[in-house]
Design a protein around this motif. Structure first.
Motif, PDB file in Angstrom:
ATOM      1  N   ILE A   1     -16.367 -45.935  14.164  1.00 33.24           N
ATOM      2  CA  ILE A   1     -17.182 -46.940  14.847  1.00 33.24           C
ATOM      3  C   ILE A   1     -18.253 -46.256  15.685  1.00 33.24           C
ATOM      4  O   ILE A   1     -19.414 -46.666  15.683  1.00 33.24           O
ATOM      5  N   GLY A   2     -17.891 -45.210  16.402  1.00 32.76           N
ATOM      6  CA  GLY A   2     -18.867 -44.474  17.198  1.00 32.76           C
ATOM      7  C   GLY A   2     -19.920 -43.814  16.336  1.00 32.76           C
ATOM      8  O   GLY A   2     -21.102 -43.795  16.691  1.00 32.76           O
ATOM      9  N   PHE A   3     -19.537 -43.299  15.208  1.00 33.65           N
ATOM     10  CA  PHE A   3     -20.479 -42.652  14.305  1.00 33.65           C
ATOM     11  C   PHE A   3     -21.485 -43.659  13.748  1.00 33.65           C
ATOM     12  O   PHE A   3     -22.674 -43.403  13.698  1.00 33.65           O
ATOM     13  N   ILE A   4     -20.997 -44.835  13.366  1.00 33.56           N
ATOM     14  CA  ILE A   4     -21.873 -45.855  12.799  1.00 33.56           C
ATOM     15  C   ILE A   4     -22.756 -46.467  13.883  1.00 33.56           C
ATOM     16  O   ILE A   4     -23.950 -46.674  13.678  1.00 33.56           O
ATOM     17  N   ALA A   5     -22.186 -46.749  15.050  1.00 33.91           N
ATOM     18  CA  ALA A   5     -22.937 -47.423  16.109  1.00 33.91           C
ATOM     19  C   ALA A   5     -24.031 -46.526  16.682  1.00 33.91           C
ATOM     20  O   ALA A   5     -25.129 -46.989  16.963  1.00 33.91           O
ATOM     21  N   ARG A   6     -23.750 -45.243  16.871  1.00 28.55           N
ATOM     22  CA  ARG A   6     -24.733 -44.349  17.475  1.00 28.55           C
ATOM     23  C   ARG A   6     -25.544 -43.581  16.436  1.00 28.55           C
ATOM     24  O   ARG A   6     -26.528 -42.956  16.769  1.00 28.55           O
TER      25      ARG A   6
ATOM     26  N   SER B   1     -35.965 -39.687  15.944  1.00 33.28           N
ATOM     27  CA  SER B   1     -35.126 -39.356  17.107  1.00 33.28           C
ATOM     28  C   SER B   1     -34.036 -38.370  16.731  1.00 33.28           C
ATOM     29  O   SER B   1     -33.569 -38.341  15.602  1.00 33.28           O
ATOM     30  N   ARG B   2     -33.633 -37.582  17.696  1.00 32.99           N
ATOM     31  CA  ARG B   2     -32.563 -36.616  17.470  1.00 32.99           C
ATOM     32  C   ARG B   2     -31.330 -36.993  18.277  1.00 32.99           C
ATOM     33  O   ARG B   2     -30.663 -36.139  18.837  1.00 32.99           O
ATOM     34  N   SER B   3     -31.043 -38.275  18.371  1.00 33.34           N
ATOM     35  CA  SER B   3     -29.890 -38.708  19.150  1.00 33.34           C
ATOM     36  C   SER B   3     -28.606 -38.361  18.413  1.00 33.34           C
ATOM     37  O   SER B   3     -28.519 -38.487  17.195  1.00 33.34           O
ATOM     38  N   ARG B   4     -27.629 -37.911  19.175  1.00 31.13           N
ATOM     39  CA  ARG B   4     -26.312 -37.583  18.616  1.00 31.13           C
ATOM     40  C   ARG B   4     -25.283 -38.503  19.247  1.00 31.13           C
ATOM     41  O   ARG B   4     -25.407 -38.855  20.414  1.00 31.13           O
ATOM     42  N   TRP B   5     -24.262 -38.840  18.522  1.00 33.47           N
ATOM     43  CA  TRP B   5     -23.238 -39.735  19.058  1.00 33.47           C
ATOM     44  C   TRP B   5     -22.170 -38.960  19.828  1.00 33.47           C
ATOM     45  O   TRP B   5     -21.348 -39.556  20.500  1.00 33.47           O
ATOM     46  N   TYR B   6     -22.149 -37.637  19.714  1.00 29.45           N
ATOM     47  CA  TYR B   6     -21.198 -36.853  20.485  1.00 29.45           C
ATOM     48  C   TYR B   6     -21.936 -36.115  21.595  1.00 29.45           C
ATOM     49  O   TYR B   6     -23.151 -36.067  21.601  1.00 29.45           O
TER      50      TYR B   6
END
Length: 56
Positions: free
Chosen positions: A37-42, A49-54
């Motif tokens: 869920i975190g991987f898909i949402a973020r 953009s270079r946003s990372r979910w971790y």
């Protein structure tokens, strides 16, 4: 009498181990679902953009 106690002790040990393994499987599935869920949402961001979910 002693062999009977040993068999009961081994059976109790195996039952406890089986229960612990089952609990660990459910915990692993829960952690995987939260990670997914975190991987898909973020993971969905703007194209550049270079946003990372971790956070490391």
């Amino acid at each position: 009498m002693v062999p009977l106690l040993l068999v009961l002790l081994v059976a109790l040990l195996l039952f406890g181990l089986g229960f612990a393994v089952k609990v660990l499987w459910w915990a692993a599935i829960f952690v995987f679902v939260v990670w997914l869920i975190g991987f898909i949402a973020r993971g969905t961001g703007a194209a550049g953009s270079r946003s990372r979910w971790y956070r490391w």
